[in-house]
Design a protein around this motif. Sequence first.
Motif, short mmCIF file in Angstrom:
data_model
loop_
_atom_site.label_atom_id
_atom_site.label_comp_id
_atom_site.label_asym_id
_atom_site.label_seq_id
_atom_site.Cartn_x
_atom_site.Cartn_y
_atom_site.Cartn_z
N MET A 1 0.85 -1.16 0.00
CA MET A 1 0.00 0.00 0.00
C MET A 1 0.90 1.24 0.00
O MET A 1 1.83 1.34 0.79
CB MET A 1 -0.92 0.00 1.22
N LYS A 2 0.59 2.16 -0.86
CA LYS A 2 1.38 3.38 -1.02
C LYS A 2 0.59 4.56 -0.48
O LYS A 2 -0.49 4.87 -0.98
CB LYS A 2 1.75 3.59 -2.48
N LEU A 3 1.16 5.20 0.55
CA LEU A 3 0.50 6.33 1.20
C LEU A 3 1.35 7.59 1.03
O LEU A 3 2.56 7.55 1.22
CB LEU A 3 0.32 6.06 2.69
N LEU A 4 0.70 8.67 0.69
CA LEU A 4 1.36 9.97 0.67
C LEU A 4 0.70 10.83 1.75
O LEU A 4 -0.38 11.39 1.55
CB LEU A 4 1.24 10.66 -0.69
N PHE A 5 1.33 10.84 2.93
CA PHE A 5 0.90 11.75 3.99
C PHE A 5 1.32 13.14 3.56
O PHE A 5 2.46 13.34 3.17
CB PHE A 5 1.58 11.40 5.31
N PHE A 6 0.39 14.10 3.60
CA PHE A 6 0.78 15.45 3.21
C PHE A 6 -0.04 16.50 3.93
O PHE A 6 -1.14 16.26 4.39
CB PHE A 6 0.68 15.62 1.68
N ASP A 7 0.57 17.68 4.02
CA ASP A 7 -0.10 18.84 4.58
C ASP A 7 0.38 20.06 3.82
O ASP A 7 1.51 20.09 3.33
CB ASP A 7 0.22 18.99 6.07
N LEU A 8 -0.50 21.04 3.72
CA LEU A 8 -0.20 22.27 2.99
C LEU A 8 -0.37 23.46 3.90
O LEU A 8 -1.20 23.44 4.81
CB LEU A 8 -1.18 22.45 1.83
N GLU A 9 0.37 24.51 3.61
CA GLU A 9 0.08 25.83 4.16
C GLU A 9 -0.24 26.69 2.95
O GLU A 9 0.42 26.60 1.90
CB GLU A 9 1.26 26.38 4.95
N GLN A 22 3.63 26.10 1.20
CA GLN A 22 4.41 25.02 1.80
C GLN A 22 3.68 23.71 1.56
O GLN A 22 2.46 23.63 1.73
CB GLN A 22 4.62 25.24 3.30
N LEU A 23 4.45 22.70 1.15
CA LEU A 23 3.94 21.35 0.91
C LEU A 23 4.90 20.38 1.57
O LEU A 23 6.07 20.32 1.20
CB LEU A 23 3.85 21.09 -0.60
N SER A 24 4.42 19.69 2.59
CA SER A 24 5.28 18.78 3.34
C SER A 24 4.61 17.42 3.47
O SER A 24 3.39 17.32 3.38
CB SER A 24 5.54 19.33 4.75
N GLY A 25 5.42 16.41 3.69
CA GLY A 25 4.83 15.10 3.86
C GLY A 25 5.82 13.99 4.01
O GLY A 25 7.01 14.19 4.23
N SER A 26 5.27 12.80 3.85
CA SER A 26 6.02 11.57 4.04
C SER A 26 5.46 10.51 3.11
O SER A 26 4.23 10.33 3.04
CB SER A 26 5.87 11.13 5.50
N ILE A 27 6.34 9.84 2.41
CA ILE A 27 5.93 8.72 1.55
C ILE A 27 6.13 7.44 2.36
O ILE A 27 7.23 7.16 2.83
CB ILE A 27 6.75 8.69 0.25
N VAL A 28 5.03 6.70 2.53
CA VAL A 28 5.06 5.46 3.31
C VAL A 28 4.55 4.33 2.41
O VAL A 28 3.44 4.41 1.89
CB VAL A 28 4.16 5.58 4.57
N ILE A 29 5.38 3.32 2.25
CA ILE A 29 5.01 2.18 1.42
C ILE A 29 5.06 0.92 2.27
O ILE A 29 6.09 0.61 2.87
CB ILE A 29 5.91 2.07 0.18
N ASP A 30 3.92 0.25 2.34
CA ASP A 30 3.78 -0.97 3.15
C ASP A 30 4.30 -0.77 4.57
O ASP A 30 4.99 -1.61 5.13
CB ASP A 30 4.50 -2.14 2.47
N GLY A 31 3.96 0.39 5.15
CA GLY A 31 4.30 0.68 6.53
C GLY A 31 5.69 1.25 6.74
O GLY A 31 6.03 1.62 7.86
N GLU A 32 6.49 1.36 5.71
CA GLU A 32 7.86 1.85 5.84
C GLU A 32 7.98 3.26 5.25
O GLU A 32 7.59 3.49 4.10
CB GLU A 32 8.83 0.91 5.11
N VAL A 33 8.52 4.17 6.05
CA VAL A 33 8.75 5.53 5.56
C VAL A 33 9.89 5.48 4.56
O VAL A 33 11.00 5.08 4.88
CB VAL A 33 9.07 6.51 6.71
N LYS A 34 9.59 5.89 3.34
CA LYS A 34 10.60 5.89 2.28
C LYS A 34 11.28 7.25 2.14
O LYS A 34 12.45 7.32 1.80
CB LYS A 34 9.97 5.52 0.93
N GLU A 35 10.50 8.31 2.36
CA GLU A 35 11.05 9.64 2.15
C GLU A 35 10.14 10.67 2.80
O GLU A 35 8.92 10.57 2.72
CB GLU A 35 11.14 9.89 0.63
N ASP A 36 10.77 11.67 3.43
CA ASP A 36 10.06 12.84 3.94
C ASP A 36 10.41 14.02 3.04
O ASP A 36 11.48 14.05 2.44
CB ASP A 36 10.49 13.16 5.37
N PHE A 37 9.51 14.98 2.96
CA PHE A 37 9.79 16.16 2.15
C PHE A 37 9.18 17.39 2.81
O PHE A 37 8.20 17.31 3.54
CB PHE A 37 9.28 15.99 0.72
#
Length: 189
Positions: A1-9, A22-37
Amino acid sequence: MKLLFFDLETTGTQADKHGIHQLSGSIVIDGEVKEDFNLHVQPHPGAIIEQAALDVAGVTQEQIMAYPPMREVYDRFINMLSKYVDRYNHSDKFFLVGYNNATFDNQFLRAWFGHNGDKYFGSWFWANSIDVMVMATPYLADRRSQMVNFKQGTVAKALGIAVEDDQLHDALYDIRICKAIYDKVCAKY
Protein backbone atom coordinates in the motif's frame (compact mmCIF):
# COMPACT_ATOMS: atom_id res chain seq x y z
CA MET A 1 0.00 0.00 0.00
CA LYS A 2 1.38 3.38 -1.02
CA LEU A 3 0.50 6.33 1.20
CA LEU A 4 1.36 9.97 0.67
CA PHE A 5 0.90 11.75 3.99
CA PHE A 6 0.78 15.45 3.21
CA ASP A 7 -0.10 18.84 4.58
CA LEU A 8 -0.20 22.27 2.99
CA GLU A 9 0.08 25.83 4.16
CA THR A 10 -1.83 28.22 1.93
CA THR A 11 -2.45 31.91 1.30
CA GLY A 12 -6.16 31.54 2.12
CA THR A 13 -8.96 29.02 2.32
CA GLN A 14 -10.29 28.82 -1.26
CA ALA A 15 -8.42 26.60 -3.71
CA ASP A 16 -9.72 28.54 -6.72
CA LYS A 17 -8.40 31.89 -5.40
CA HIS A 18 -5.49 31.20 -3.08
CA GLY A 19 -2.21 29.34 -3.45
CA ILE A 20 0.16 26.96 -1.70
CA HIS A 21 3.34 28.21 -0.02
CA GLN A 22 4.41 25.02 1.80
CA LEU A 23 3.94 21.35 0.91
CA SER A 24 5.28 18.78 3.34
CA GLY A 25 4.83 15.10 3.86
CA SER A 26 6.02 11.57 4.04
CA ILE A 27 5.93 8.72 1.55
CA VAL A 28 5.06 5.46 3.31
CA ILE A 29 5.01 2.18 1.42
CA ASP A 30 3.78 -0.97 3.15
CA GLY A 31 4.30 0.68 6.53
CA GLU A 32 7.86 1.85 5.84
CA VAL A 33 8.75 5.53 5.56
CA LYS A 34 10.60 5.89 2.28
CA GLU A 35 11.05 9.64 2.15
CA ASP A 36 10.06 12.84 3.94
CA PHE A 37 9.79 16.16 2.15
CA ASN A 38 9.35 19.81 3.08
CA LEU A 39 8.90 22.07 0.08
CA HIS A 40 8.51 25.84 0.25
CA VAL A 41 7.02 27.31 -2.90
CA GLN A 42 6.04 30.68 -4.30
CA PRO A 43 2.27 30.83 -4.68
CA HIS A 44 1.05 30.64 -8.26
CA PRO A 45 0.90 33.92 -10.18
CA GLY A 46 -2.41 35.58 -9.49
CA ALA A 47 -2.95 33.89 -6.11
CA ILE A 48 -4.68 36.11 -3.59
CA ILE A 49 -2.59 36.37 -0.44
CA GLU A 50 -4.53 36.88 2.79
CA GLN A 51 -2.55 38.29 5.71
CA ALA A 52 -4.60 36.24 8.19
CA ALA A 53 -3.50 33.00 6.47
CA LEU A 54 0.15 34.06 6.58
CA ASP A 55 -0.22 34.95 10.27
CA VAL A 56 -1.50 31.43 11.02
CA ALA A 57 1.60 29.95 9.36
CA GLY A 58 3.94 32.52 10.89
CA VAL A 59 5.34 33.76 7.58
CA THR A 60 5.40 37.04 5.71
CA GLN A 61 4.52 37.85 2.12
CA GLU A 62 8.18 38.76 1.52
CA GLN A 63 9.25 35.31 2.73
CA ILE A 64 6.87 33.33 0.55
CA MET A 65 7.62 35.43 -2.52
CA ALA A 66 11.33 34.59 -2.03
CA TYR A 67 10.60 30.84 -2.11
CA PRO A 68 11.56 28.88 -5.24
CA PRO A 69 9.26 29.32 -8.25
CA MET A 70 6.18 27.10 -8.44
CA ARG A 71 7.27 25.17 -11.54
CA GLU A 72 10.67 24.33 -10.07
CA VAL A 73 9.08 22.94 -6.91
CA TYR A 74 6.39 21.11 -8.90
CA ASP A 75 9.07 19.38 -11.00
CA ARG A 76 10.91 18.30 -7.83
CA PHE A 77 7.65 16.95 -6.40
CA ILE A 78 6.83 14.98 -9.57
CA ASN A 79 10.35 13.56 -9.73
CA MET A 80 9.98 12.36 -6.15
CA LEU A 81 6.58 10.76 -6.85
CA SER A 82 8.02 9.08 -9.95
CA LYS A 83 10.46 7.11 -7.80
CA TYR A 84 7.54 5.25 -6.20
CA VAL A 85 4.61 5.27 -8.66
CA ASP A 86 4.34 4.55 -12.36
CA ARG A 87 1.76 7.12 -13.44
CA TYR A 88 1.07 5.11 -16.61
CA ASN A 89 0.06 2.01 -14.61
CA HIS A 90 -3.61 2.41 -13.63
CA SER A 91 -3.21 0.12 -10.62
CA ASP A 92 -0.16 1.90 -9.16
CA LYS A 93 -1.13 5.02 -7.19
CA PHE A 94 -0.82 6.72 -3.83
CA PHE A 95 -3.60 7.16 -1.31
CA LEU A 96 -3.53 10.79 -0.19
CA VAL A 97 -3.52 10.87 3.63
CA GLY A 98 -4.02 13.95 5.78
CA TYR A 99 -6.00 15.60 8.52
CA ASN A 100 -9.24 17.00 7.10
CA ASN A 101 -7.59 16.62 3.70
CA ALA A 102 -10.73 15.49 1.90
CA THR A 103 -12.34 18.91 2.31
CA PHE A 104 -9.27 21.14 2.06
CA ASP A 105 -5.77 19.95 1.14
CA ASN A 106 -6.79 17.63 -1.69
CA GLN A 107 -8.51 20.49 -3.54
CA PHE A 108 -5.47 22.76 -3.18
CA LEU A 109 -3.11 20.03 -4.38
CA ARG A 110 -5.32 19.31 -7.40
CA ALA A 111 -5.51 23.04 -8.20
CA TRP A 112 -1.72 23.28 -7.90
CA PHE A 113 -1.36 20.55 -10.52
CA GLY A 114 -3.68 22.59 -12.75
CA HIS A 115 -1.63 25.76 -12.22
CA ASN A 116 1.35 23.76 -13.45
CA GLY A 117 -0.52 22.69 -16.59
CA ASP A 118 -0.93 19.09 -15.44
CA LYS A 119 -4.42 17.65 -15.85
CA TYR A 120 -3.36 14.13 -14.84
CA PHE A 121 -3.65 14.41 -11.06
CA GLY A 122 -5.53 11.09 -11.08
CA SER A 123 -2.54 9.32 -12.62
CA TRP A 124 -0.74 9.66 -9.29
CA PHE A 125 -3.49 9.40 -6.69
CA TRP A 126 -6.55 7.27 -6.01
CA ALA A 127 -9.79 9.26 -6.06
CA ASN A 128 -10.64 8.06 -2.55
CA SER A 129 -8.32 9.45 0.09
CA ILE A 130 -7.71 8.70 3.74
CA ASP A 131 -8.86 11.45 6.09
CA VAL A 132 -7.32 10.95 9.54
CA MET A 133 -9.84 13.32 11.16
CA VAL A 134 -12.65 11.03 10.03
CA MET A 135 -10.72 7.96 11.20
CA ALA A 136 -10.22 9.49 14.66
CA THR A 137 -13.92 10.22 15.09
CA PRO A 138 -15.09 6.74 16.12
CA TYR A 139 -11.96 6.29 18.21
CA LEU A 140 -12.79 9.39 20.27
CA ALA A 141 -16.60 9.37 19.95
CA ASP A 142 -17.15 8.59 23.62
CA ARG A 143 -14.96 11.58 24.65
CA ARG A 144 -16.00 14.05 21.95
CA SER A 145 -18.47 15.98 24.11
CA GLN A 146 -15.67 16.81 26.58
CA MET A 147 -13.30 18.05 23.86
CA VAL A 148 -13.16 21.78 23.15
CA ASN A 149 -12.82 21.12 19.39
CA PHE A 150 -11.65 18.42 16.98
CA LYS A 151 -8.61 20.21 15.58
CA GLN A 152 -5.56 18.09 14.94
CA GLY A 153 -3.63 19.30 18.01
CA THR A 154 -6.59 18.68 20.29
CA VAL A 155 -7.16 15.20 18.88
CA ALA A 156 -3.48 14.33 19.23
CA LYS A 157 -3.46 15.40 22.87
CA ALA A 158 -6.63 13.38 23.54
CA LEU A 159 -4.80 10.35 22.15
CA GLY A 160 -1.78 10.94 24.41
CA ILE A 161 0.46 12.30 21.65
CA ALA A 162 2.83 15.08 22.74
CA VAL A 163 2.14 18.32 20.87
CA GLU A 164 4.19 21.51 20.77
CA ASP A 165 1.48 24.12 20.24
CA ASP A 166 3.92 26.70 18.89
CA GLN A 167 4.90 24.28 16.09
CA LEU A 168 1.35 23.71 14.82
CA HIS A 169 0.62 25.13 11.35
CA ASP A 170 4.04 24.28 10.03
CA ALA A 171 3.19 21.71 7.36
CA LEU A 172 6.10 19.40 8.22
CA TYR A 173 5.26 19.37 11.92
CA ASP A 174 1.55 18.97 11.21
CA ILE A 175 2.11 15.92 9.01
CA ARG A 176 4.20 14.28 11.75
CA ILE A 177 1.31 14.80 14.17
CA CYS A 178 -1.14 13.51 11.54
CA LYS A 179 0.93 10.35 11.02
CA ALA A 180 1.12 9.79 14.79
CA ILE A 181 -2.69 10.03 15.02
CA TYR A 182 -3.05 7.66 12.05
CA ASP A 183 -0.68 5.12 13.63
CA LYS A 184 -2.48 5.31 16.99
CA VAL A 185 -5.97 5.00 15.50
CA CYS A 186 -5.00 2.20 13.11
CA ALA A 187 -3.40 0.23 15.93
CA LYS A 188 -6.82 0.02 17.61
CA TYR A 189 -8.28 -1.74 14.60
